[in-house]
Design a protein around this motif. Structure first.
Motif, mmCIF file in Angstrom:
data_model
loop_
_atom_site.group_PDB
_atom_site.id
_atom_site.type_symbol
_atom_site.label_atom_id
_atom_site.label_comp_id
_atom_site.label_asym_id
_atom_site.label_seq_id
_atom_site.Cartn_x
_atom_site.Cartn_y
_atom_site.Cartn_z
ATOM 1 N N THR A 153 0.859 -1.149 0.032
ATOM 2 C CA THR A 153 0.014 0.186 0.068
ATOM 3 C C THR A 153 0.877 1.120 -0.027
ATOM 4 O O THR A 153 1.552 1.692 0.886
ATOM 5 C CB THR A 153 -0.910 -0.038 1.286
ATOM 6 O OG1 THR A 153 -1.746 -1.237 1.315
ATOM 7 C CG2 THR A 153 -1.873 1.286 1.336
ATOM 8 N N PRO A 154 0.942 1.694 -1.129
ATOM 9 C CA PRO A 154 2.095 3.184 -1.147
ATOM 10 C C PRO A 154 1.326 4.255 -0.469
ATOM 11 O O PRO A 154 -0.007 4.243 -0.027
ATOM 12 C CB PRO A 154 1.907 3.415 -2.991
ATOM 13 C CG PRO A 154 1.533 2.026 -3.580
ATOM 14 C CD PRO A 154 0.498 1.377 -2.514
ATOM 15 N N PRO A 155 2.151 5.203 -0.078
ATOM 16 C CA PRO A 155 1.564 6.189 0.799
ATOM 17 C C PRO A 155 0.922 7.260 0.107
ATOM 18 O O PRO A 155 1.070 7.132 -1.352
ATOM 19 C CB PRO A 155 2.988 7.129 1.225
ATOM 20 C CG PRO A 155 4.095 6.555 0.370
ATOM 21 C CD PRO A 155 3.724 4.924 0.047
ATOM 22 N N GLY A 156 0.101 8.009 0.176
ATOM 23 C CA GLY A 156 -0.857 8.896 -0.410
ATOM 24 C C GLY A 156 -1.998 8.437 -0.716
ATOM 25 O O GLY A 156 -2.790 7.392 -0.251
ATOM 26 N N GLN A 157 -2.933 9.207 -1.407
ATOM 27 C CA GLN A 157 -4.065 8.809 -1.776
ATOM 28 C C GLN A 157 -4.526 8.102 -2.974
ATOM 29 O O GLN A 157 -5.518 7.768 -3.469
ATOM 30 C CB GLN A 157 -4.891 10.316 -2.008
ATOM 31 C CG GLN A 157 -5.045 11.164 -0.746
ATOM 32 C CD GLN A 157 -5.587 10.411 0.384
ATOM 33 O OE1 GLN A 157 -6.592 9.735 0.319
ATOM 34 N NE2 GLN A 157 -4.827 10.375 1.671
ATOM 35 N N ALA A 158 -3.253 8.068 -3.890
ATOM 36 C CA ALA A 158 -3.499 7.463 -5.140
ATOM 37 C C ALA A 158 -2.106 6.722 -5.515
ATOM 38 O O ALA A 158 -1.364 6.737 -5.046
ATOM 39 C CB ALA A 158 -4.140 8.132 -6.545
ATOM 40 N N LEU A 191 5.355 10.719 -3.506
ATOM 41 C CA LEU A 191 5.931 10.451 -2.120
ATOM 42 C C LEU A 191 6.803 9.148 -2.182
ATOM 43 O O LEU A 191 7.564 9.256 -1.402
ATOM 44 C CB LEU A 191 4.849 10.304 -1.604
ATOM 45 C CG LEU A 191 3.726 11.259 -1.375
ATOM 46 C CD1 LEU A 191 2.510 10.952 -0.275
ATOM 47 C CD2 LEU A 191 4.106 12.593 -0.974
ATOM 48 N N GLU A 192 6.509 8.311 -3.087
ATOM 49 C CA GLU A 192 7.397 6.983 -2.935
ATOM 50 C C GLU A 192 7.229 6.439 -4.223
ATOM 51 O O GLU A 192 6.128 6.319 -4.845
ATOM 52 C CB GLU A 192 6.999 6.118 -1.730
ATOM 53 C CG GLU A 192 7.819 4.888 -1.516
ATOM 54 C CD GLU A 192 7.313 4.165 -0.246
ATOM 55 O OE1 GLU A 192 7.427 4.892 0.727
ATOM 56 O OE2 GLU A 192 6.919 2.963 -0.389
ATOM 57 N N THR A 209 1.081 8.694 -4.757
ATOM 58 C CA THR A 209 0.965 10.020 -5.191
ATOM 59 C C THR A 209 -0.002 10.645 -4.164
ATOM 60 O O THR A 209 -0.920 9.997 -3.496
ATOM 61 C CB THR A 209 0.484 10.214 -6.455
ATOM 62 O OG1 THR A 209 -0.837 9.579 -6.663
ATOM 63 C CG2 THR A 209 1.485 9.687 -7.424
ATOM 64 N N THR A 210 0.098 12.126 -4.028
ATOM 65 C CA THR A 210 -0.857 12.650 -2.902
ATOM 66 C C THR A 210 -2.116 12.738 -3.654
ATOM 67 O O THR A 210 -3.176 12.916 -2.454
ATOM 68 C CB THR A 210 -0.278 14.375 -2.822
ATOM 69 O OG1 THR A 210 -0.224 14.539 -4.139
ATOM 70 C CG2 THR A 210 1.007 14.301 -2.229
ATOM 71 N N ARG A 211 -2.535 12.611 -4.841
ATOM 72 C CA ARG A 211 -3.831 12.233 -5.274
ATOM 73 C C ARG A 211 -3.907 11.837 -6.473
ATOM 74 O O ARG A 211 -2.690 11.514 -7.208
ATOM 75 C CB ARG A 211 -4.525 13.984 -5.393
ATOM 76 C CG ARG A 211 -3.897 14.919 -6.153
ATOM 77 C CD ARG A 211 -4.432 16.201 -6.202
ATOM 78 N NE ARG A 211 -3.354 17.288 -7.212
ATOM 79 C CZ ARG A 211 -4.172 17.443 -8.448
ATOM 80 N NH1 ARG A 211 -5.178 17.014 -8.837
ATOM 81 N NH2 ARG A 211 -3.289 18.245 -9.305
ATOM 82 N N ARG A 212 -4.880 11.676 -7.235
ATOM 83 C CA ARG A 212 -5.079 11.192 -8.673
ATOM 84 C C ARG A 212 -4.941 12.344 -9.470
ATOM 85 O O ARG A 212 -5.761 12.861 -10.204
ATOM 86 C CB ARG A 212 -6.584 10.472 -8.751
ATOM 87 C CG ARG A 212 -6.764 9.700 -9.991
ATOM 88 C CD ARG A 212 -8.127 9.162 -9.928
ATOM 89 N NE ARG A 212 -8.490 8.499 -11.374
ATOM 90 C CZ ARG A 212 -8.026 7.104 -11.399
ATOM 91 N NH1 ARG A 212 -7.955 6.375 -10.272
ATOM 92 N NH2 ARG A 212 -8.306 6.342 -12.702
ATOM 93 N N ALA A 213 -3.726 12.722 -9.778
ATOM 94 C CA ALA A 213 -3.474 13.934 -10.463
ATOM 95 C C ALA A 213 -3.087 13.625 -11.960
ATOM 96 O O ALA A 213 -2.830 12.434 -12.326
ATOM 97 C CB ALA A 213 -2.126 14.564 -10.081
#
Length: 232
Positions: A153-158, A191-192, A209-213
């Motif tokens: 489970t990678p960090p971030g929201q996506a 992030l990673e 990633t921090t979001r689904r950018a």
């Protein structure tokens, strides 16, 4: 009267002696000299050498044709880099893929990251004159490592998955060509990064990633690279 004249002469002599002993200070360097700005439309080298000379100019994808070439600046002695836009090299959140199945497997040599004004950049560099096939897209978490099936489970929201075929991340002796299995750049969007698979012609990395950018994909040559930009 004679005493007053004597005192005046003594004062003049002391003054002249003081001027003779006075040192001249060297000229000072002004501290408010503005820094020389970098060349316009350039980006710094990805990864740890962020202060090194720029790598290449940013390609305007909207103006790029199938074989658009951008003028480049020196990249540590490398030849001028030609920049090819992938057929759908525009900002998107949908999957991007280009299948290629020609053997042999293409060897991954390095993975590096860097951040720029509006996006984070990840560069996958390969041996040889061509890229392997690739598929990039957001996936549900957790993701699984090939072979063991362990959940990641990678960090971030996506989670943005990057899969290469036919490719490998090891040499003929089985030694990994990219030593780090996990990279933690902690950039504004990326992030990673973690390698999930290097098995039977498939190499897979996942980016937390921090979001689904929105992201875009570029193909670069000399050396052969796949570039993944993720918006902030």
């Amino acid at each position: 009267m004679h005493v007053r004249q004597g005192l005046y002469a003594l004062g003049v002599a002391c003054g002249l002696l003081g001027l003779g002993c006075q040192k001249q200070e060297p000229p000072t360097v002004p501290m408010d000299v503005p820094a020389v700005p970098p060349p316009s439309n350039t980006v710094p080298r990805e990864g740890p050498a962020a202060t090194a000379p720029v790598v290449h100019q940013v390609l305007d994808v909207k103006e790029a044709g199938p074989k658009a070439t951008a003028a480049a600046v020196p990249d540590a002695g490398r030849p001028t880099a030609q920049v090819d836009a992938a057929p759908d090299a525009a900002w998107t959140t949908a999957a991007v893929q280009k299948p290629r199945g020609e053997p042999p497997s293409v060897t991954l040599r390095s993975v590096r990251t860097g951040t720029h004004a509006d996006y984070d950049r990840t560069v996958f560099e390969f041996d040889g004159p061509r890229l392997p096939g690739y598929h990039l897209g957001y996936v549900k978490t957790p993701v699984q490592r090939c072979g063991s099936g362990d959940d990641v489970t990678p960090p971030g929201q996506a989670a943005l998955e990057v899969r290469f075929t036919l490719a490998r991340a090891h040499d003929d002796q089985g030694q990994a060509t990219v030593a780090q299995r996990t990279l933690k750049p902690a950039l504004p969007s990326v992030l990673e990064l973690e390698r999930l698979c290097d098995f039977e012609g498939e190499v897979t990395w996942v980016l937390g990633t921090t979001r689904r950018a929105p992201f875009r994909v570029l193909e670069l040559t000399n050396p052969t690279r796949l570039v993944l930009d993720v918006q902030h």
